[in-house]
Design an enzyme around this catalytic site. Structure first.
Site, PDB file in Angstrom:
ATOM      1  N   TYR A 159      91.788   1.868  30.178  1.00 20.30           N
ATOM      2  CA  TYR A 159      91.232   2.871  29.263  1.00 20.30           C
ATOM      3  C   TYR A 159      92.007   4.186  29.334  1.00 20.30           C
ATOM      4  CZ  TYR A 159      87.675  -0.281  27.735  1.00 20.30           C
ATOM      5  OH  TYR A 159      87.053  -1.367  27.153  1.00 20.30           O
ATOM      6  N   VAL A 196      86.421   2.832  18.857  1.00 21.14           N
ATOM      7  CA  VAL A 196      86.103   3.834  19.867  1.00 21.14           C
ATOM      8  C   VAL A 196      87.027   5.041  19.744  1.00 21.14           C
ATOM      9  CG1 VAL A 196      85.133   2.098  21.417  1.00 21.14           C
ATOM     10  CG2 VAL A 196      87.549   2.693  21.631  1.00 21.14           C
ATOM     11  N   HIS A 235      80.049   1.077  19.223  1.00 19.35           N
ATOM     12  CA  HIS A 235      80.646   0.515  20.440  1.00 19.35           C
ATOM     13  C   HIS A 235      81.131   1.591  21.413  1.00 19.35           C
ATOM     14  CE1 HIS A 235      81.449  -3.626  18.325  1.00 19.35           C
ATOM     15  NE2 HIS A 235      80.189  -3.431  18.659  1.00 19.35           N
ATOM     16  N   CYS A 280      78.133   8.019  33.931  1.00 19.41           N
ATOM     17  CA  CYS A 280      77.882   7.431  35.240  1.00 19.41           C
ATOM     18  C   CYS A 280      77.631   5.934  35.066  1.00 19.41           C
ATOM     19  CB  CYS A 280      76.676   8.105  35.887  1.00 19.41           C
ATOM     20  SG  CYS A 280      76.321   7.423  37.529  1.00 19.41           S
TER      21      CYS A 280
HETATM   22  P1  NAD Z   1      89.296  -7.284  15.107  1.00 12.69           P
HETATM   23  O1  NAD Z   1      90.566  -6.971  15.826  1.00 12.69           O
HETATM   24  O2  NAD Z   1      88.525  -8.476  15.530  1.00 12.69           O
HETATM   25  O3  NAD Z   1      89.640  -7.469  13.560  1.00 12.69           O
HETATM   26  C1  NAD Z   1      90.465  -6.578  12.879  1.00 12.69           C
HETATM   27  C2  NAD Z   1      90.526  -6.985  11.430  1.00 12.69           C
HETATM   28  O4  NAD Z   1      91.290  -6.017  10.743  1.00 12.69           O
HETATM   29  C3  NAD Z   1      91.192  -8.346  11.204  1.00 12.69           C
HETATM   30  O5  NAD Z   1      90.390  -9.130  10.355  1.00 12.69           O
HETATM   31  C4  NAD Z   1      92.517  -7.988  10.512  1.00 12.69           C
HETATM   32  O6  NAD Z   1      92.865  -8.940   9.526  1.00 12.69           O
HETATM   33  C5  NAD Z   1      92.170  -6.664   9.855  1.00 12.69           C
HETATM   34  N1  NAD Z   1      93.306  -5.767   9.664  1.00 12.69           N
HETATM   35  C6  NAD Z   1      94.454  -5.678  10.379  1.00 12.69           C
HETATM   36  N2  NAD Z   1      95.243  -4.698   9.876  1.00 12.69           N
HETATM   37  C7  NAD Z   1      94.568  -4.155   8.842  1.00 12.69           C
HETATM   38  C8  NAD Z   1      94.844  -3.100   7.920  1.00 12.69           C
HETATM   39  N3  NAD Z   1      95.980  -2.397   7.978  1.00 12.69           N
HETATM   40  N4  NAD Z   1      93.932  -2.817   6.972  1.00 12.69           N
HETATM   41  C9  NAD Z   1      92.762  -3.525   6.883  1.00 12.69           C
HETATM   42  N5  NAD Z   1      92.458  -4.541   7.715  1.00 12.69           N
HETATM   43  C10 NAD Z   1      93.345  -4.848   8.683  1.00 12.69           C
HETATM   44  O7  NAD Z   1      88.423  -5.990  15.164  1.00 12.69           O
HETATM   45  P2  NAD Z   1      86.874  -5.748  14.984  1.00 12.69           P
HETATM   46  O8  NAD Z   1      86.325  -6.666  13.949  1.00 12.69           O
HETATM   47  O9  NAD Z   1      86.738  -4.279  14.842  1.00 12.69           O
HETATM   48  O10 NAD Z   1      86.173  -6.194  16.346  1.00 12.69           O
HETATM   49  C11 NAD Z   1      86.743  -6.182  17.585  1.00 12.69           C
HETATM   50  C12 NAD Z   1      86.319  -5.124  18.587  1.00 12.69           C
HETATM   51  O11 NAD Z   1      87.482  -4.469  19.023  1.00 12.69           O
HETATM   52  C13 NAD Z   1      85.418  -4.025  18.176  1.00 12.69           C
HETATM   53  O12 NAD Z   1      84.326  -4.094  18.991  1.00 12.69           O
HETATM   54  C14 NAD Z   1      86.140  -2.717  18.488  1.00 12.69           C
HETATM   55  O13 NAD Z   1      85.289  -1.877  19.203  1.00 12.69           O
HETATM   56  C15 NAD Z   1      87.274  -3.110  19.365  1.00 12.69           C
HETATM   57  N6  NAD Z   1      88.552  -2.394  19.108  1.00 12.69           N
HETATM   58  C16 NAD Z   1      88.568  -1.093  18.712  1.00 12.69           C
HETATM   59  C17 NAD Z   1      89.783  -0.460  18.441  1.00 12.69           C
HETATM   60  C18 NAD Z   1      89.753   0.998  18.020  1.00 12.69           C
HETATM   61  O14 NAD Z   1      88.892   1.731  18.463  1.00 12.69           O
HETATM   62  N7  NAD Z   1      90.674   1.440  17.159  1.00 12.69           N
HETATM   63  C19 NAD Z   1      90.988  -1.145  18.552  1.00 12.69           C
HETATM   64  C20 NAD Z   1      90.935  -2.493  18.977  1.00 12.69           C
HETATM   65  C21 NAD Z   1      89.702  -3.103  19.240  1.00 12.69           C
END
Ligand code: NAD
Length: 242
Positions: free
Chosen positions: A62, A99, A115, A123
């Site tokens: 993280y 996040v 999330h 804590c």
């Molecule tokens: P995921 O990674 O499962 O899915 C991402 C989706 O976004 C995919 O279907 C993909 O096809 C699509 N995608 C990729 N590039 C794109 C673009 N340029 N424009 C539009 N769509 C696009 O993510 P999720 O469904 O959010 O779930 C996974 C978990 O991962 C969540 O709980 C999240 O908290 C966490 N996460 C968060 C971050 C962040 O905070 N930025 C990054 C990675 C993962």
């Protein structure tokens, strides 16, 4: 001709975003490569069991995410959603699974981080009353501890934990006219199940609309009236007409 999704003033709009909306800002999505997240097994770095087993690894992970987050900027997709909020005001709510703070950086204010938030720490002892706090630390000499003595942990909802503000989220989904989902693979629950509430509402005679925007069809595509294939940063600007 460019696609357009009409959203008249006065419509109540709920937007759910996933990692895809931040992809063009340089933050990798969760499922880019075979269940590995930035080269780690998800269960090692994003579960309570992983933290109990190796808190140093989790904090290092993280810490790297925080360091990266300090360098990224919102993209036109984030700005388009902020502009929609500016038009609709209290008729708009953005619920993000992300996040990162890129929606806020683009000007969004009505945001729920279901999330958790990368730049917050709390804590690890659920019985400790201290509140989560803003925290940009990302390079730890030793593991951070609370004044109560327990380890501190990232303010993130890990696998196996319950997302924040689910009651409020469900209330808003049950009252919205339009449900928009952007860049979410539709496999992480309960977020992926929220759109099913709209299916239910339609089945009892309510008039509702559901739209998905992303680079590929999500797992729960059957629940959406419209699936708009495209990158969030290229598709969202100009998508929502009056
Ligand atoms: P995921 O990674 O499962 O899915 C991402 C989706 O976004 C995919 O279907 C993909 O096809 C699509 N995608 C990729 N590039 C794109 C673009 N340029 N424009 C539009 N769509 C696009 O993510 P999720 O469904 O959010 O779930 C996974 C978990 O991962 C969540 O709980 C999240 O908290 C966490 N996460 C968060 C971050 C962040 O905070 N930025 C990054 C990675 C993962």
């Amino acid at each position: 001709m460019a696609r357009s999704v009409p959203i008249p003033d006065g419509n109540k709009v709920f937007v759910l975003t996933g990692a895809g909306v931040s992809a063009e800002s340089g933050i990798r999505t969760f499922r880019d490569a075979n269940g590995l997240w930035e080269e780690h097994r998800v269960e090692d770095v994003a579960s309570p069991e992983g933290f109990a087993k190796d808190p140093e690894l989790v904090w290092r992970f993280y810490g790297q995410r925080r360091a990266q987050a300090l360098t990224v900027k919102p993209n036109p997709g984030h700005h388009a959603l902020a502009a929609l909020e500016a038009r609709l005001g209290d008729d708009f709510l953005l619920c993000t699974q992300n996040v990162d703070a890129l929606h806020e950086a683009a000007g969004s204010t009505r945001v729920i981080h279901m999330h958790g938030e990368l730049m917050k720490t709390r804590c690890s002892d659920p019985a400790c009353g201290t509140a989560p706090f803003h925290d940009e630390r990302h390079d730890f000499g030793e593991l951070p501890r609370c004044s109560c003595g327990a380890l501190q942990r990232p303010h993130i909802v890990w696998f196996g934990e319950i997302p924040f503000e689910m009651h409020r989220i469900k209330r808003v989904v049950q009252a919205c006219d339009v449900f928009v989902c952007v860049g979410s693979s539709g496999v992480v629950y309960p977020a992926a199940g929220l759109v099913r509430e709209m299916t239910y509402r339609r089945s009892v005679g309510e008039t509702v609309r559901t739209v998905y925007v992303g680079v590929e069809s999500p797992d729960n595509a059957d629940a959406f009236d419209e699936v708009v294939i495209g990158k969030a940063g290229e598709t969202l600007p100009g998508l929502f007409a009056r």
